[in-house]
Enzyme design. Structure first.
Site, PDB file in Angstrom:
ATOM      1  CE  LYS A  27     -12.610  -4.897  -1.042  1.00  0.00           C
ATOM      2  NZ  LYS A  27     -12.296  -4.421   0.291  1.00  0.00           N
ATOM      3  CE  LYS A  56      -5.349  -8.720  -2.470  1.00  0.00           C
ATOM      4  NZ  LYS A  56      -5.713  -8.478  -1.123  1.00  0.00           N
ATOM      5  CE  LYS A 103      -4.469  -1.514   1.522  1.00  0.00           C
ATOM      6  NZ  LYS A 103      -5.579  -1.373   2.469  1.00  0.00           N
TER       7      LYS A 103
END
Ligand code: TYM
Length: 334
Positions: A200, A197, A115
């Site tokens: 979203k 993966k 992140k």
């Protein structure tokens, strides 16, 4: 334990649009497990603001997510479905646990590193201490089990470490939680790059199936899914795209990879991709329909939000008071 039952806690962020990964890796298992445990399912909106959010959008998404929990089959009379931001104990316990967590431990968190790389202009302290808030979520309800996808395992490990460290100093305060990883679907990969993966936040809309995608879109995305040139449906490492599709098919149908290999023996990828798409449509359609119905009943959802926030607060406060006393804060005068 609550009323003789073991406790389950889990949560999801209301950022972005939920994907099939969230559903198969978490939500679907939540529903299966909900009969066996006293369950707390939180919409973790405190976690969401570690990344900049549009306030109106966050509020809307959070409500949709809470409604979706119910649409997926969680009975809100039996399961405590609530917003994390409406139970102040999460933030309070998180502060205390921050003082029992080492910088070095947090530095090792892969989600933080990912992140931070993605949001280089906003590497805030909340992003860094995110796992501590997660530990607080779990420990606040004395949770025995936490169903999550594989990507959250590292956060579960740090939660256990923090709890054990605290218990070693103050006695048996926290239940040590165990992760629960489902048999199939624990790590659903991107349809466009099976080494990543399904997420979203993927910029390529073809990479993810969103829970609210209509049947045509779902089938189209599966038709475009990246596979290989082997031309056989086999569950083996060299075929990550096919492996991912088999995982999705297994998670939707309850079949094993061996059964799927047999079913599609001698058939082409076209047939297989269509079958996977149809299996996903069959699983998502009833959820989408219930979601649309529930959205029409504002008063019902409002009622659930109110009662469940009170219930969550009740149990959260019990643990919080115990912890506050242990660390030496003065008792509250009522
Ligand atoms: P979040 O919102 O990113 O994801 C919610 C759940 O979905 C699972 N998941 C997946 N499973 C399989 N394949 C995928 N591609 C996939 N993508 C996501 C996640 O593992 C997760 O179970 N930090 C958490 C939310 C959280 C939490 C908690 C979870 C906050 N406090 C306490 C458990 C307990 C998160 O961001 O999940």
């Amino acid at each position: 334990m609550i009323d003789g039952n073991k406790v389950l806690f889990s949560g999801m962020q209301a950022t972005g649009t939920l994907t099939l990964g969230n559903y198969l890796g978490a939500l679907k298992n939540w529903v299966t497990l909900s009969d066996e445990y006293q369950c707390f399912y939180s919409v973790v909106d405190l976690h969401s603001i570690t990344v900049r959010q549009d306030p109106a959008e966050l509020r809307k998404r959070a409500r949709n997510l809470l409604t979706l929990y119910i649409a997926a089959g969680l009975d809100p009379e039996k399961n405590c479905i609530y917003y994390q931001s409406q139970v102040s104990g999460h933030a309070e316990l998180s502060w205390i646990l921050n003082c029992f967590t080492y910088m070095g431990e947090l530095n090792r968190m892969t989600q933080y590193k990912d992140k931070a790389a993605k949001h280089a202009d906003n590497i805030n302290a909340g992003l860094f201490t995110y796992p501590v808030l997660m530990a607080a979520d779990i420990l606040l309800y004395q949770s025995d089990v936490v169903p999550v996808g594989k990507d959250q395992l590292q956060h579960l490990e740090i939660t256990r470490d923090i709890a054990q460290r605290f218990n070693a100093i103050y006695g048996d305060v926290f239940t040590i939680p165990e992760p629960y990883i489902g048999k199939a679907g624990a790590k659903i990969m991107s349809l466009q790059d099976p080494s990543k993966k399904m997420s979203k936040s993927d910029e390529n809309a073809n990479a993810s199936i969103y829970l609210m995608d209509d049947p045509d879109t779902i089938i189209r995305k599966f038709k475009r899914a990246v596979t290989d040139s082997e031309a056989c449906v086999r569950y083996r490492e060299e075929q990550p795209g096919i492996c991912n599709l088999i995982d999705i098919y297994c998670a939707c149908t309850g079949k094993t990879p061996e059964e799927v290999e047999k079913e599609f023996d001698g058939k082409g990828y076209g047939d297989f991709k269509l079958a996977v798409g149809e299996a996903v449509v069959d699983v998502l359609k009833p959820v989408q329909e219930r979601f649309a119905d529930l959205c029409k009943d504002k008063a019902y959802i409002d009622g659930i939000i109110k009662t469940n926030a009170e219930k969550a607060n009740y149990y959260a406060t019990k643990t919080l008071r115990k912890v506050q006393k242990k660390v030496g804060f003065p008792e509250r005068i009522r």
